[in-house]
Design an enzyme around this catalytic site. Structure first.
Site, PDB file in Angstrom:
ATOM      1  N   CYS A  53       0.833  -1.215   0.000  1.00 16.41           N
ATOM      2  CA  CYS A  53       0.000   0.000   0.000  1.00 16.41           C
ATOM      3  C   CYS A  53       0.857   1.250   0.000  1.00 16.41           C
ATOM      4  CB  CYS A  53      -0.946   0.004   1.189  1.00 16.41           C
ATOM      5  SG  CYS A  53      -2.123  -1.344   1.135  1.00 16.41           S
ATOM      6  N   GLY A  54       1.918   1.231   0.767  1.00 15.84           N
ATOM      7  CA  GLY A  54       2.820   2.376   0.779  1.00 15.84           C
ATOM      8  C   GLY A  54       3.408   2.632  -0.590  1.00 15.84           C
TER       9      GLY A  54
END
Length: 117
Positions: A53-54
């Protein structure tokens, strides 16, 4: 055995998106209806600090000028709270809002989840 509870998040072209109001900060909310008539990209993701996600949010941040070239508003949405979003956005140097689909968890994401046939 195929899973019968699989979900898809694709709306047909021309479908009016379900409205929602979510927190952007502890004292600021954003409603989708406030952006009607504008191109809006909703980037749903599971959690702020997970590696994938980052990377995904960082990539969106890098191509943000391309979205803006088309006058599109990018909104990240996950079940994390506003304080987690604030720390994550600061750490990743994100230049787009992260909305907290926090209470009840995932309620807005479920608006886009339609059962598969």
């Amino acid at each position: 055995m195929p899973e019968t509870h699989m979900m898809t998040n694709i709306l047909s072209a021309g479908t009016t998106a379900p409205d929602f109001t979510l927190a952007v900060t502890a004292d600021q909310k954003l409603s989708l209806r406030d952006l009607r008539g504008r191109a809006v990209i909703l980037a749903f993701y599971p959690a702020d600090w997970s590696p994938v996600c980052g990377d995904q949010m960082a990539l969106y941040n890098e191509i943000l000028p391309e979205f803006r070239r088309f006058n599109a508003e990018l909104l990240g949405i996950s079940v994390d709270g506003v304080w987690c979003h604030a720390a994550f956005a600061r750490h990743q140097k994100l230049h787009f809002p992260l909305l907290a689909d926090f209470e009840p968890k995932g309620e807005v994401a479920r608006l886009w989840s339609l059962p598969r046939d």
